[in-house]
Structure formats: C-alpha cells, structure tokens
Design a protein around this motif. Sequence first.
Motif, PDB file in Angstrom:
ATOM      1  N   ARG A  65       0.840  -1.191   0.000  1.00  0.00           N
ATOM      2  CA  ARG A  65       0.000   0.000   0.000  1.00  0.00           C
ATOM      3  C   ARG A  65       0.880   1.248   0.000  1.00  0.00           C
ATOM      4  O   ARG A  65       1.957   1.264   0.603  1.00  0.00           O
ATOM      5  CB  ARG A  65      -0.936   0.024   1.211  1.00  0.00           C
ATOM      6  N   TYR A  66       0.392   2.277  -0.667  1.00  0.00           N
ATOM      7  CA  TYR A  66       1.131   3.539  -0.799  1.00  0.00           C
ATOM      8  C   TYR A  66       0.120   4.669  -0.674  1.00  0.00           C
ATOM      9  O   TYR A  66      -1.009   4.572  -1.183  1.00  0.00           O
ATOM     10  CB  TYR A  66       1.817   3.586  -2.165  1.00  0.00           C
ATOM     11  N   SER A  67       0.506   5.742  -0.017  1.00  0.00           N
ATOM     12  CA  SER A  67      -0.345   6.935   0.011  1.00  0.00           C
ATOM     13  C   SER A  67       0.539   8.174   0.060  1.00  0.00           C
ATOM     14  O   SER A  67       1.655   8.141   0.586  1.00  0.00           O
ATOM     15  CB  SER A  67      -1.311   6.916   1.199  1.00  0.00           C
ATOM     16  N   ALA A  68       0.034   9.263  -0.508  1.00  0.00           N
ATOM     17  CA  ALA A  68       0.770  10.527  -0.510  1.00  0.00           C
ATOM     18  C   ALA A  68      -0.187  11.672  -0.776  1.00  0.00           C
ATOM     19  O   ALA A  68      -1.185  11.509  -1.499  1.00  0.00           O
ATOM     20  CB  ALA A  68       1.872  10.516  -1.569  1.00  0.00           C
ATOM     21  N   ASN A  69       0.112  12.819  -0.198  1.00  0.00           N
ATOM     22  CA  ASN A  69      -0.566  14.048  -0.589  1.00  0.00           C
ATOM     23  C   ASN A  69       0.176  14.625  -1.788  1.00  0.00           C
ATOM     24  O   ASN A  69       1.366  14.381  -1.973  1.00  0.00           O
ATOM     25  CB  ASN A  69      -0.559  15.060   0.559  1.00  0.00           C
ATOM     26  N   PHE A  70      -0.533  15.403  -2.609  1.00  0.00           N
ATOM     27  CA  PHE A  70       0.123  16.000  -3.764  1.00  0.00           C
ATOM     28  C   PHE A  70      -0.485  17.357  -4.079  1.00  0.00           C
ATOM     29  O   PHE A  70      -1.596  17.690  -3.650  1.00  0.00           O
ATOM     30  CB  PHE A  70       0.000  15.088  -5.000  1.00  0.00           C
ATOM     31  N   SER A  71       0.259  18.138  -4.842  1.00  0.00           N
ATOM     32  CA  SER A  71      -0.251  19.385  -5.428  1.00  0.00           C
ATOM     33  C   SER A  71       0.248  19.458  -6.852  1.00  0.00           C
ATOM     34  O   SER A  71       1.321  18.939  -7.181  1.00  0.00           O
ATOM     35  CB  SER A  71       0.204  20.609  -4.626  1.00  0.00           C
ATOM     36  N   CYS A  72      -0.542  20.093  -7.722  1.00  0.00           N
ATOM     37  CA  CYS A  72      -0.154  20.244  -9.124  1.00  0.00           C
ATOM     38  C   CYS A  72      -1.014  21.325  -9.751  1.00  0.00           C
ATOM     39  O   CYS A  72      -1.967  21.813  -9.144  1.00  0.00           O
ATOM     40  CB  CYS A  72      -0.329  18.929  -9.889  1.00  0.00           C
ATOM     41  N   LEU A  79      -4.468  22.284  -8.111  1.00  0.00           N
ATOM     42  CA  LEU A  79      -5.211  21.252  -7.406  1.00  0.00           C
ATOM     43  C   LEU A  79      -4.348  20.633  -6.318  1.00  0.00           C
ATOM     44  O   LEU A  79      -3.130  20.536  -6.454  1.00  0.00           O
ATOM     45  CB  LEU A  79      -5.659  20.147  -8.375  1.00  0.00           C
ATOM     46  N   ASN A  80      -4.992  20.215  -5.262  1.00  0.00           N
ATOM     47  CA  ASN A  80      -4.355  19.438  -4.217  1.00  0.00           C
ATOM     48  C   ASN A  80      -5.128  18.132  -4.079  1.00  0.00           C
ATOM     49  O   ASN A  80      -6.240  17.998  -4.583  1.00  0.00           O
ATOM     50  CB  ASN A  80      -4.370  20.191  -2.879  1.00  0.00           C
ATOM     51  N   GLY A  81      -4.554  17.192  -3.405  1.00  0.00           N
ATOM     52  CA  GLY A  81      -5.291  15.953  -3.222  1.00  0.00           C
ATOM     53  C   GLY A  81      -4.459  14.885  -2.577  1.00  0.00           C
ATOM     54  O   GLY A  81      -3.387  15.144  -2.008  1.00  0.00           O
ATOM     55  N   GLN A  82      -4.972  13.669  -2.682  1.00  0.00           N
ATOM     56  CA  GLN A  82      -4.288  12.517  -2.111  1.00  0.00           C
ATOM     57  C   GLN A  82      -4.367  11.337  -3.064  1.00  0.00           C
ATOM     58  O   GLN A  82      -5.387  11.131  -3.733  1.00  0.00           O
ATOM     59  CB  GLN A  82      -4.895  12.118  -0.767  1.00  0.00           C
ATOM     60  N   VAL A 216      11.814   7.032   2.404  1.00  0.00           N
ATOM     61  CA  VAL A 216      10.601   6.706   3.147  1.00  0.00           C
ATOM     62  C   VAL A 216      10.692   5.240   3.553  1.00  0.00           C
ATOM     63  O   VAL A 216      10.698   4.358   2.695  1.00  0.00           O
ATOM     64  CB  VAL A 216       9.332   6.943   2.300  1.00  0.00           C
ATOM     65  N   GLU A 217      10.812   4.993   4.826  1.00  0.00           N
ATOM     66  CA  GLU A 217      10.930   3.628   5.334  1.00  0.00           C
ATOM     67  C   GLU A 217      12.017   2.850   4.578  1.00  0.00           C
ATOM     68  O   GLU A 217      11.785   1.756   4.070  1.00  0.00           O
ATOM     69  CB  GLU A 217       9.582   2.912   5.270  1.00  0.00           C
ATOM     70  N   SER A 218      13.184   3.481   4.467  1.00  0.00           N
ATOM     71  CA  SER A 218      14.385   2.895   3.847  1.00  0.00           C
ATOM     72  C   SER A 218      14.296   2.762   2.333  1.00  0.00           C
ATOM     73  O   SER A 218      15.141   2.111   1.720  1.00  0.00           O
ATOM     74  CB  SER A 218      14.707   1.522   4.465  1.00  0.00           C
ATOM     75  N   GLN A 219      13.293   3.368   1.711  1.00  0.00           N
ATOM     76  CA  GLN A 219      13.174   3.311   0.256  1.00  0.00           C
ATOM     77  C   GLN A 219      13.157   4.726  -0.320  1.00  0.00           C
ATOM     78  O   GLN A 219      12.594   5.647   0.273  1.00  0.00           O
ATOM     79  CB  GLN A 219      11.906   2.554  -0.145  1.00  0.00           C
ATOM     80  N   MET A 220      13.765   4.882  -1.502  1.00  0.00           N
ATOM     81  CA  MET A 220      13.856   6.200  -2.129  1.00  0.00           C
ATOM     82  C   MET A 220      12.682   6.403  -3.081  1.00  0.00           C
ATOM     83  O   MET A 220      12.634   5.824  -4.167  1.00  0.00           O
ATOM     84  CB  MET A 220      15.187   6.339  -2.874  1.00  0.00           C
ATOM     85  N   LEU A 221      11.751   7.262  -2.673  1.00  0.00           N
ATOM     86  CA  LEU A 221      10.528   7.474  -3.445  1.00  0.00           C
ATOM     87  C   LEU A 221      10.469   8.900  -3.988  1.00  0.00           C
ATOM     88  O   LEU A 221      10.927   9.841  -3.344  1.00  0.00           O
ATOM     89  CB  LEU A 221       9.304   7.199  -2.576  1.00  0.00           C
ATOM     90  N   PRO A 222       9.891   9.079  -5.192  1.00  0.00           N
ATOM     91  CA  PRO A 222       9.836  10.413  -5.800  1.00  0.00           C
ATOM     92  C   PRO A 222       8.991  11.384  -4.980  1.00  0.00           C
ATOM     93  O   PRO A 222       7.927  11.018  -4.467  1.00  0.00           O
ATOM     94  CB  PRO A 222       9.182  10.150  -7.166  1.00  0.00           C
ATOM     95  N   THR A 223       9.475  12.618  -4.873  1.00  0.00           N
ATOM     96  CA  THR A 223       8.707  13.682  -4.237  1.00  0.00           C
ATOM     97  C   THR A 223       8.377  14.820  -5.201  1.00  0.00           C
ATOM     98  O   THR A 223       7.433  15.566  -4.956  1.00  0.00           O
ATOM     99  CB  THR A 223       9.471  14.257  -3.030  1.00  0.00           C
ATOM    100  N   THR A 224       9.150  14.949  -6.272  1.00  0.00           N
ATOM    101  CA  THR A 224       8.867  15.948  -7.307  1.00  0.00           C
ATOM    102  C   THR A 224       8.968  15.270  -8.664  1.00  0.00           C
ATOM    103  O   THR A 224      10.024  14.723  -9.009  1.00  0.00           O
ATOM    104  CB  THR A 224       9.858  17.128  -7.251  1.00  0.00           C
ATOM    105  N   VAL A 225       7.861  15.292  -9.420  1.00  0.00           N
ATOM    106  CA  VAL A 225       7.802  14.589 -10.705  1.00  0.00           C
ATOM    107  C   VAL A 225       7.266  15.524 -11.778  1.00  0.00           C
ATOM    108  O   VAL A 225       6.165  16.075 -11.637  1.00  0.00           O
ATOM    109  CB  VAL A 225       6.896  13.337 -10.625  1.00  0.00           C
ATOM    110  N   ASP A 226       8.037  15.726 -12.842  1.00  0.00           N
ATOM    111  CA  ASP A 226       7.554  16.470 -14.012  1.00  0.00           C
ATOM    112  C   ASP A 226       6.853  15.489 -14.942  1.00  0.00           C
ATOM    113  O   ASP A 226       7.453  14.489 -15.352  1.00  0.00           O
ATOM    114  CB  ASP A 226       8.711  17.137 -14.749  1.00  0.00           C
ATOM    115  N   ILE A 245       4.366  11.008   2.336  1.00  0.00           N
ATOM    116  CA  ILE A 245       4.313   9.678   1.722  1.00  0.00           C
ATOM    117  C   ILE A 245       4.396   8.621   2.818  1.00  0.00           C
ATOM    118  O   ILE A 245       5.217   8.729   3.727  1.00  0.00           O
ATOM    119  CB  ILE A 245       5.471   9.493   0.726  1.00  0.00           C
ATOM    120  N   SER A 246       3.544   7.618   2.715  1.00  0.00           N
ATOM    121  CA  SER A 246       3.607   6.510   3.673  1.00  0.00           C
ATOM    122  C   SER A 246       3.404   5.195   2.936  1.00  0.00           C
ATOM    123  O   SER A 246       2.780   5.155   1.870  1.00  0.00           O
ATOM    124  CB  SER A 246       2.563   6.668   4.780  1.00  0.00           C
ATOM    125  N   LEU A 247       3.953   4.131   3.505  1.00  0.00           N
ATOM    126  CA  LEU A 247       3.864   2.806   2.906  1.00  0.00           C
ATOM    127  C   LEU A 247       3.216   1.824   3.877  1.00  0.00           C
ATOM    128  O   LEU A 247       3.453   1.866   5.083  1.00  0.00           O
ATOM    129  CB  LEU A 247       5.255   2.297   2.518  1.00  0.00           C
TER     130      LEU A 247
END
Length: 264
Positions: A65-72, A79-82, A216-226, A245-247
């Motif tokens: 499972r993966y969850s994150a807040n985002f803006s774009c 927009l913001n969201g999850q 995030v929990e020992s894993q490298m996850l994207p935080t900024t994506v074009d 971001i949470s796993l």
Amino acid sequence: MIAKKINRIIYVVIMMAAIGCAVGCRSHRNVADNQARQHPGGSVPEETATAKPKLDTILNASYQRYSANFSCSVEGITLNGQIRIVHDSCIWISLNKLIEVGRIMITPTRVSGYAKLLGKYYDGSYEEVRRRWGIDIDYATIEAMIVGNCPPNCTRSKEPEKKGDEVKMWYTQKGKIQRKVAMTKDYTTKTLKATEISTAKPLAQVSCQYRERAVVESQMLPTTVDVKVSLGSKSKNTQLSMSRISLNHKQNVPFSIPSRLEKL
C-alpha cells in the motif's frame, strides 16, 4: 469549451495518475532488503565484488500500500489531493480545491472519475481510453510511473549506455500497440531519474522526470515529478509535488459515481 477542458484535465490526470498524473506487476521480484532490483525482462542476480556491474539493474520500491498528498497545476487550475494505491489492485485519487471537487479510480480494467462541481463523470476501459485520446496505457505501467519504478513487461532493444553518473536504457513494451520505453537511471543509487513511453501510431508520448526523491521507510521514493503528455503536436505539462508519503498503512478507497452526474 468546458467539456473540452474537462477532457484535457482528465487525460493529464490519468497519466499522472495523480490524478490525470495503467497489465500486472507480477513479474517484479523482491531481493535484498525486501526491495526489488529488477531487470525489465525478469529478476537479476545480486552483483558480486568480482562480477561486472549490470548497467540495467534498477532499484524498485516494494510495497503493498502507498499513500501521498500532492499538489499540481492542470490547465491553469491548481489542485491538491491525495493518492492511495493498493498494489496491483487500484489507484484512488481525491482532487481538492478548498473542498473535494472530484475523485478518480484506476483499476486493472477501467478508468473512472468525476467532477462534482461540473456535474460530469467518465467511466471507460483502457481500450476506450485508447480510442478516445489515443493513449495506449495499462494499469501496471501507470502505477510504476507514479512511484518511480520500472514499467513491467519490457524487453531490451538496445544495450544500455553509461555517461558519467547516468545510465540510458532502451526497451520495447508489450501493449495493445508496441510501445517504446526509454529510461535514465542514477548509476550509484540505481533509481530511475526519467521514464518515457511512446507509440508511433497513434503518435503519443507520456514521460515522467523524477526531480527529487526522499527516503521513506528505507526506500527512495519520488517527491517531485515532471509529467508530460503529448498527443500528436499537442502537449500538456504539470509538476507533481508529493508530501507525507507513507507505505503499507491500510486506508479506505471509497468510490462511487453520484447518480445525478452526466457522462462526459
């Protein structure tokens, strides 16, 4: 004009899956530290001190499972969201503009979404998405691109090339239409810096550049994506900023299209 704008927002969101920004990831294999070092065509043995480093070894995120807040910003609308992902099952997206304005549900068989303020919804198969927008995509590929993993079912089409601390890689991917996949990875961390998927007929391209990552929990996850989606001569761009971001924390993914809405 409103309907056309909604169309454009939806296809960008689908690709970001952020919203607008996918057929199973079951070929992914876990290895050391419960993370997937996966060659696109299958699992790759661990490198040894005497073995020549494999240039196309990729460090994928491993999660259920993966969850994150985002803006774009899409079509000039911020927009913001999850985003919530249940691996191999669904991608759930809530879109907010002070209040929730819509939701998107992406599964291995369908793409659905609605905008409450506009009174419109969309619900269709990937074949319908391909016919309507000319985008040939599948669930597993969308999920992989959101979290910065290697897309599944890829076959090497050209030997990888190392330039400085980057490695360029080229593949073909099975889909309704054969896709070309080009990826760039960081040689040291083995994480992807960019993924580009394209088809010739129809002429379409979806690309993600992973500008920043966080542990995030020992894993490298994207935080900024074009994110860029191109159809013929037209293209749309947005940048996803991910936070919190949470796993592997269970969260609900409620989704139903209100009966009062009209189909887009």
